[in-house]
Design a protein around this motif. Structure first.
Motif, PDB file in Angstrom:
ATOM      1  N   VAL A  99      -4.553  -5.600  -6.078  1.00 60.75           N
ATOM      2  CA  VAL A  99      -5.936  -5.268  -5.460  1.00 60.75           C
ATOM      3  C   VAL A  99      -6.472  -6.315  -4.769  1.00 60.75           C
ATOM      4  O   VAL A  99      -6.527  -7.496  -5.171  1.00 60.75           O
TER       5      VAL A  99
ATOM      6  N   GLY B 280      -6.267   3.614  -6.816  1.00 57.72           N
ATOM      7  CA  GLY B 280      -7.609   3.523  -6.701  1.00 57.72           C
ATOM      8  C   GLY B 280      -8.465   4.582  -6.031  1.00 57.72           C
ATOM      9  O   GLY B 280      -7.855   5.448  -5.098  1.00 57.72           O
TER      10      GLY B 280
ATOM     11  N   GLU C   5     -15.736   2.637  -6.663  1.00 55.02           N
ATOM     12  CA  GLU C   5     -14.292   2.949  -6.939  1.00 55.02           C
ATOM     13  C   GLU C   5     -13.767   2.608  -8.300  1.00 55.02           C
ATOM     14  O   GLU C   5     -14.577   2.100  -9.148  1.00 55.02           O
TER      15      GLU C   5
ATOM     16  N   SER D 276     -10.684  -8.160  -7.848  1.00 49.94           N
ATOM     17  CA  SER D 276      -9.246  -8.259  -7.274  1.00 49.94           C
ATOM     18  C   SER D 276      -8.436  -8.202  -8.538  1.00 49.94           C
ATOM     19  O   SER D 276      -8.989  -8.102  -9.585  1.00 49.94           O
TER      20      SER D 276
ATOM     21  N   TYR E 184     -10.242   2.056 -10.685  1.00 51.47           N
ATOM     22  CA  TYR E 184      -8.822   1.835 -10.722  1.00 51.47           C
ATOM     23  C   TYR E 184      -8.344   2.308 -11.788  1.00 51.47           C
ATOM     24  O   TYR E 184      -8.820   2.249 -12.992  1.00 51.47           O
TER      25      TYR E 184
ATOM     26  N   TYR F 266      -1.152   1.159  -4.911  1.00 51.62           N
ATOM     27  CA  TYR F 266      -0.840  -0.008  -4.830  1.00 51.62           C
ATOM     28  C   TYR F 266       0.319  -0.621  -5.830  1.00 51.62           C
ATOM     29  O   TYR F 266       0.217  -0.529  -6.845  1.00 51.62           O
TER      30      TYR F 266
ATOM     31  N   TRP G 256       0.980  -1.173   0.135  1.00 56.66           N
ATOM     32  CA  TRP G 256      -0.052  -0.003  -0.038  1.00 56.66           C
ATOM     33  C   TRP G 256       0.876   1.310   0.021  1.00 56.66           C
ATOM     34  O   TRP G 256       1.835   1.371   0.777  1.00 56.66           O
TER      35      TRP G 256
ATOM     36  N   PHE H 212      -7.053  -7.970 -13.785  1.00 56.46           N
ATOM     37  CA  PHE H 212      -8.353  -7.701 -12.992  1.00 56.46           C
ATOM     38  C   PHE H 212      -9.274  -8.857 -12.975  1.00 56.46           C
ATOM     39  O   PHE H 212      -9.271  -9.695 -14.260  1.00 56.46           O
TER      40      PHE H 212
END
Length: 226
Positions: A54, A112, A65, A100, A67, A44, A27, A76
């Motif tokens: 993620v 994000g 959200e 994820s 990304y 990230y 993070w 993803f």
């Protein structure tokens, strides 16, 4: 001369918090760096392909959200569907969407951005938890406590801060401090503590402690006449 009213930083200049148990997730706090108060935003990063960028989760309570893959390439998985996401890809997740992502190339970075429509933004308590647990894993006990205490002060009525501080104290072998913080968590949400504490590995040393059993609702009361 007063400080400039804006901020400039590169991703690699941000603080770095590796998160244990998250398959390499690291993070990089953006919101905290600039003290952004209108929306949540974090980066990230993954040094190697195959590391997580993620965590798998669904945002609850109406949060959405977006990304943005800033560098490298990610894979993803959104509601069970896999998507190749090279640099420049945008992935939008409405509330409740399961998502994820893993790095498909070294040096992958995903940004994000999230908020709840129509609601005044408040920083989430998980920021302090992520920082505190990561610092503890890196051997910085004082820093870990400071992060969790700051999170508690920012969210006095939330059970999570006390719960995670209890986890830290338990891991460090401070039994009385762990139980004290767990009691404070239970005062705010007994049901949550009873649900999560018994199976939390951080409390392994306390599972037979009568006080722990009472806090988590596991203590057996003697029936009348027994």
């Amino acid at each position: 001369m007063s400080e400039r009213p804006y901020g400039v930083a590169r991703i690699d200049e941000l603080d770095s918090y590796p998160i244990q148990g998250q398959q390499g997730l690291t993070w990089r706090p953006v919101r905290r760096r600039f003290d952004i108060r209108s929306f949540g935003v974090n980066a990230y990063t993954a040094a190697e392909a195959g590391q997580r960028v993620v965590e798998e989760h669904r945002e609850q309570d109406g949060h959405e959200e977006l990304y943005v893959v800033l560098a490298g390439r990610a894979t993803f998985t959104v509601e069970g569907e896999e998507h190749d996401a090279p640099a420049g890809t945008l992935v939008h997740c409405p509330p409740g969407t399961l998502r994820s992502a893993f790095a498909a190339e070294p040096q992958t970075t995903v940004l994000g951005i999230g908020a709840k429509p129509g609601v005044v933004f408040e920083p989430s308590g998980w920021e302090w938890v992520f920082a505190g647990i990561s610092l503890l894993d890196q051997g910085d006990e004082a820093g870990a406590r400071a992060e969790l205490q700051a999170g508690i002060e920012a969210n006095l009525d939330a059970w999570q801060g006390y719960f995670n501080l209890a986890c830290i104290e338990a891991r460090l072998g401070n039994e009385d401090a762990a139980l004290r913080e767990l009691e404070r968590a239970a005062e705010r949400d007994q049901e949550a503590v009873a649900k999560f504490a018994p199976d939390d590995e951080d409390f392994a040393s306390l599972t037979s402690n009568p006080r722990f059993l009472a806090i988590t609702g596991q203590a057996k009361t003697n029936s009348a006449g027994s």
